[in-house]
Design an enzyme around this catalytic site. Structure first.
Site, mmCIF file in Angstrom:
data_model
loop_
_atom_site.group_PDB
_atom_site.id
_atom_site.type_symbol
_atom_site.label_atom_id
_atom_site.label_comp_id
_atom_site.label_asym_id
_atom_site.label_seq_id
_atom_site.Cartn_x
_atom_site.Cartn_y
_atom_site.Cartn_z
ATOM 1 C CG HIS A 1 -0.899 4.276 4.384
ATOM 2 N ND1 HIS A 1 -1.567 3.898 5.518
ATOM 3 C CD2 HIS A 1 -0.401 3.121 3.845
ATOM 4 C CE1 HIS A 1 -1.490 2.575 5.656
ATOM 5 N NE2 HIS A 1 -0.799 2.093 4.657
ATOM 6 C CB CYS B 1 -0.943 0.008 1.193
ATOM 7 S SG CYS B 1 -0.168 -0.443 2.757
#
Lengths: 354, 354
Positions: free
Chosen positions: A254, A130
């Protein structure tokens, strides 16, 4: 394949699997039939897909009989065991785990960066980590224009990157802290290690387990995967990459502080902003005068990667700081997986490799 | 000054001021008398110091009559107005605000790094920015041994760096989020700007306001102050420094991901760890096999700076990643202030400059 594909989602009940299902429902992939596969303990549950109620089935090698396309998010062990069984039965699989990523026969793909690598697949395509995906989406426009020399990244990674239970644990810990109770920790920083620490109102500079050189596997993944995606080789010396990965008390989304050095020292801040604004999959959010910059809360449920805080390093021509945010469960996982499948379909690459 | 000093704390009721009071009580500074100064709205309150009850007085120029030492944490405007009045009356002042830091006549001091700069004071000594202090404590041992060339830092800064009300706001927002309510934001990212955003379960890449080059003042402070503290000049070209400052949903304890390049390319990870373990004010917490690394929750109420996650950049000899955590209200503010005062007393530098 005029009428579409027989599709299976492996790991359909997890945080990423449920999002693969939702992204597939909104995708351009023609779905002729859909199987939802998970572990035995999820059997009995159902999920909806375009108004249809679909039962969860236990994942077994024979589950893949007649399946054309597998979208997998079931962890490394199951990916290692089951995906070769799916390929043996004529399916093409896109896998979210790290199990296949470094296999030289497996393309590691971010569609905005290296869709051409799909042509060489042998049945399995790997979805990158990710934190790597959103970073390379932001780096690729600079690389194309100027040539990439060096990347130094510090991550601010959300709890959901460690799964639904880590996400739940963060919220539980936060409530414990607000109640003045001591925080319980059973999962974070990572299920794979011995000790567990509270993440709520804290920072944990450990994602995945440690190697002998002091880097975590998460950090190593970011270094090797960036090279494989952007330069075709995880050991490429064409670019230098180093990473520090930190878990932060955010549920989803994130953040990354990326320091990037390009070969063309004449590149300016305005040039970089212009390139990013025009880049596929990127939304430039960079208007300091109006306090516009990427934030995890604003990125949730979005497919794009948000880039802002672009600044020239005044003392190093050709070097820039930028701040990159994306929904780690979508672009970092479910959406990139479905997007790879869309690319495979568009390029007519969903064929039996047997 | 055999019997000690007449001391005043300016801004005695704030998050830092209350900690200056507590640090002073545990310090080696002989206190003959203590005045607690704040704004008019705190008058009527009292605080305890070594068992004595002391009333809060309104801060005025005449408050400093007969005072030898002022420890100030009352913001830039009051520091600009009142500290020259204190110096005029014969006091020496240590100030926490950014107001005096870049004044060439004002030493900017971290006792582990440049205590010798105190000798040149003209009555006012500045305490550096919180995020700068803990970073230079971690950099100094490397600089002494190898010579510093470049620093690239990404910060993970706690809400309390923006004051007690920002800290309260974070906790309130967290409870709102857990209740499923929308989060209210009136202070963060910074009181000094127009828009306010929730910090709970989010990341805000803005600390202080923006400059034209896209950097925030916080980031500029880290660049200039590091140079002034370590090289005596905020525009020194002996070292390159760039910074990205991000506010994270942590009440107390700043984290920093520091990438440092030294001149001696033969430096190894083990060397750097050994230097840090022996450095004043540093606690090396770097045992990956046992998951030992600095965490904000563990640093609260500690005077030390915690350093861990030391790793060599495999592709760049002489470059290292490390992770630095400290209590931003203690080493980043109250303790460094009192520590400067201890150094002044030890060096017999608390004298009238009139």
């Amino acid at each position: 394949m005029d009428e579409g594909y027989h599709v299976a989602i492996l790991g359909a009940t997890g945080a990423v699997g449920t999002r693969i299902l939702a992204q597939l429902a909104q995708s351009t992939i023609p779905v002729k039939s859909l199987k939802l596969l998970a572990s035995a303990r999820s059997v009995g549950q159902t999920r909806q897909f375009k108004g249809q109620v679909i039962p969860i089935e236990e994942a077994k090698p024979t589950s893949f009989d007649g399946v054309d396309l597998v979208l997998a998010s079931a962890g490394g062990q199951l990916a290692g065991e089951l995906l070769p069984e799916a390929v043996k039965r004529g399916a093409v699989a896109v896998d979210n785990s790290s199990y296949w990523r470094m296999d030289p026969k497996v393309p590691l793909v971010v569609p905005e960066v290296n869709p051409e690598a799909l042509a060489d697949h042998h049945g399995i395509i790997a979805n990158p980590n990710c934190s790597t995906i959103q970073m390379v989406v932001g780096l690729e426009p600079l690389h194309k224009a100027y040539g990439l020399k060096q990347v130094i990244v510090s991550t601010y990674q959300a709890a959901s990157g460690a799964g639904q239970r880590a996400w739940d644990e963060l919220l539980q810990q936060a409530q414990q802290h607000l109640n003045g109770e001591s925080q319980t920790a059973e999962i974070l920083p990572t299920k794979g290690d011995k000790k567990h620490y509270p993440l709520a109102f804290n920072l944990l500079p450990q994602i995945d387990t440690f190697q002998d050189d002091g880097y975590t596997y998460e950090e190593q993944k970011m270094m090797q995967e960036t090279k494989k995606i952007m330069f075709g080789d995880p050991t490429s010396t064409q670019v230098k990459v180093t990473a520090t990965a930190v878990r932060v008390p955010v549920p989803v989304g994130h953040g990354e502080s990326v320091y990037v050095t390009v070969a063309d020292e004449s590149a300016t801040r305005a040039d970089v902003q212009r390139l990013l604004a025009a880049a596929p999959g990127v939304v430039l959010e960079d208007d300091p005068a109006n306090q516009v910059y990427p934030q995890p809360l604003n990125a949730v449920d979005k497919r794009e990667t948000f880039v802002g805080r672009v600044r020239a390093d005044i003392e190093n021509p050709g070097s820039f700081n930028m701040w990159v945010v994306s929904d780690n469960l979508l672009k970092g996982a479910a959406w990139n997986t479905v997007q790879i499948a869309e690319e495979l379909a568009k390029r007519d690459l969903i064929h039996s490799q047997v």
